[in-house]
Design a protein around this motif. Structure first.
Motif, short mmCIF file in Angstrom:
data_model
loop_
_atom_site.label_atom_id
_atom_site.label_comp_id
_atom_site.label_asym_id
_atom_site.label_seq_id
_atom_site.Cartn_x
_atom_site.Cartn_y
_atom_site.Cartn_z
N ASN A 143 0.98 -1.25 0.10
CA ASN A 143 -0.19 -0.10 -0.11
C ASN A 143 0.63 1.25 0.12
N LEU A 157 -7.07 -3.58 3.59
CA LEU A 157 -7.03 -2.97 4.93
C LEU A 157 -7.96 -4.11 5.51
N VAL A 173 0.41 1.85 10.45
CA VAL A 173 -0.51 0.70 10.65
C VAL A 173 0.16 0.09 11.73
N ARG A 181 -6.94 -6.73 8.64
CA ARG A 181 -7.75 -6.56 10.02
C ARG A 181 -8.43 -8.03 10.27
N VAL A 209 -5.21 1.78 12.12
CA VAL A 209 -4.63 2.58 10.95
C VAL A 209 -4.76 4.13 11.25
N THR A 230 -12.86 2.07 2.71
CA THR A 230 -12.01 1.01 2.96
C THR A 230 -11.74 0.08 2.08
#
Length: 393
Positions: A296, A339, A365, A343, A355, A335
């Motif tokens: 990312n 992510l 993060v 999670r 985050v 989102t």
């Protein structure tokens, strides 16, 4: 249920024997029936209702023996009730039961001596033989129960071992399949994009520098190189080879070194505390979370510096992936799947995931997962402190 049935049977057979007297009055009958009913209720409360058949509580033993002593004093026909009183202890307290049987035999002999003034040899012999048989049966039943519990423990251990082996085989199969896919991607897509980039590079050299065709070839070559880099990242994501050779800390160092080499970004890893080995599956999940966070940062952040910090804090491992890129507003941004996946991975490890970001302030993060209560041997290749991987030239 067999134990309860034995208690009821012995008590029920003893009451008629105590009531068999020829001149039995109502008061005498009640003096025999009342204690028997009281003993039955006492047994029902402590053993049947409260589930004390495996480990009978001390109040039951004290009350039951007191009741039996009163009943035996009122009428010697209640002496065998001691066998019923001790029945909850036969399986768990064999020596107690054997001692109780011996006391019962001695009490019968003493009662005969005080009542008749002497003890018949045949009756005494029968009492001794009956006591010996009762002790033998009690010890035998206790031995069978002990062996049964021992066998059950072995079966439980075998079942747990088989479950662990099945889980290990499933994990090995999953890793093997991921490695197979990684090889296929590397041998097909990666090699194909590399060949396309080389051909376009050669074609660009044959075209005028500022011609429209040269610009289109340049754009196609950049696209091919971007897809080549993406396929390589996919290969690394499918096949976390670093964990086959080392532990999590060193694998993360290799990831940041690769990022620095491919992009020129300053990427480095910091390890603090005493590194502890986690289960391979846990380390694999954490490595993929770090991979996704670095991906990312590479795709979206346009960062000049990226750091990964692994902090071993005794019972918790904290991982922070921080970049100085463009950042974003988490509450205003949809989102992404990445992510959500990170999670979910951390939630499956019973950890926490957060985050922190704002436009122009970079992104952090933060991940925490529990460590084993007694940390495993530390990773000798991971040295506490800060290690920086210089950006590629």
């Amino acid at each position: 249920m067999g134990q309860h049935a034995f208690f009821v049977t012995v008590l029920a057979l003893s009451v008629p024997g105590a009531l068999a007297g020829a001149n039995m009055t109502t008061g005498a009958a009640l003096s025999r029936i009342g204690p028997a009913v009281g003993l039955a209720l006492w047994y029902a409360y402590w053993i049947a209702l409260r589930g004390g058949a495996d480990r009978p509580p001390l109040p039951y033993l004290v009350g039951a023996l007191s009741g039996w002593a009163v009943m035996a004093t009122v009428d010697p026909a209640f002496l065998p009730v001691a066998m019923a009183v001790l029945s909850p202890y036969w399986l768990r307290r064999a020596w107690w039961s054997a001692g109780g049987v011996l006391v019962l035999g001695a009490a019968w002999s003493w009662q005969s001596l005080t009542t008749d003034g002497s003890v018949d040899v045949r009756a005494l012999t029968g009492c001794v033989l009956g006591t010996a048989v009762a002790v033998t049966i009690t010890c035998y039943v206790a031995t069978l129960d002990h062996e049964s519990h021992k066998r059950q423990r072995l079966l439980d251990e075998l079942t747990a071992t088989q479950a662990e082996r099945a889980a290990a085989e499933r994990q090995a199969g999953t890793l093997a399949e991921r490695q197979r896919l990684a090889r296929e991607v590397h041998d097909t897509l990666t090699q194909g994009f590399a060949s396309i980039a080389m051909l376009l590079d050669a074609a660009r050299d044959d075209l005028p520098l500022d011609s429209p065709a040269a610009r289109r070839v340049e754009h196609a070559m950049r696209t091919a190189r971007d897809n080549l880099a993406e396929s390589r990242r996919l290969v690394h994501a499918l096949r976390p080879a670093p964990l086959d050779r080392t532990h999590l800390a060193e694998a993360v160092r290799e990831l940041t070194a690769l990022l620095a080499e491919e992009t020129g970004t300053e990427a480095y890893t910091v390890v603090t505390g005493r590194p502890a080995a986690l289960p391979p599956s846990t380390e694999g999940e954490l490595l993929r979370v770090v991979q996704e966070a670095l991906t990312n940062a590479r795709r979206h952040a346009r960062a000049m510096s990226v750091s990964v910090t692994l902090s071993y804090l005794g019972d918790v491992l904290a991982i922070d992936i921080q970049d100085d890129g463009t950042g974003f507003a988490p509450v205003a941004r949809h989102t992404g799947v990445g992510l959500i996946t990170m999670r979910e991975r951390i939630a499956a490890l019973h950890g926490t995931f957060a985050v922190e970001s704002s436009p122009g302030e970079g992104t952090t993060v933060a991940v925490t997962v529990p460590l084993p209560v007694e940390p495993s041997a530390s990773d000798p290749s991971a040295v506490s402190g800060t290690e920086r991987m210089a950006p590629a030239s």
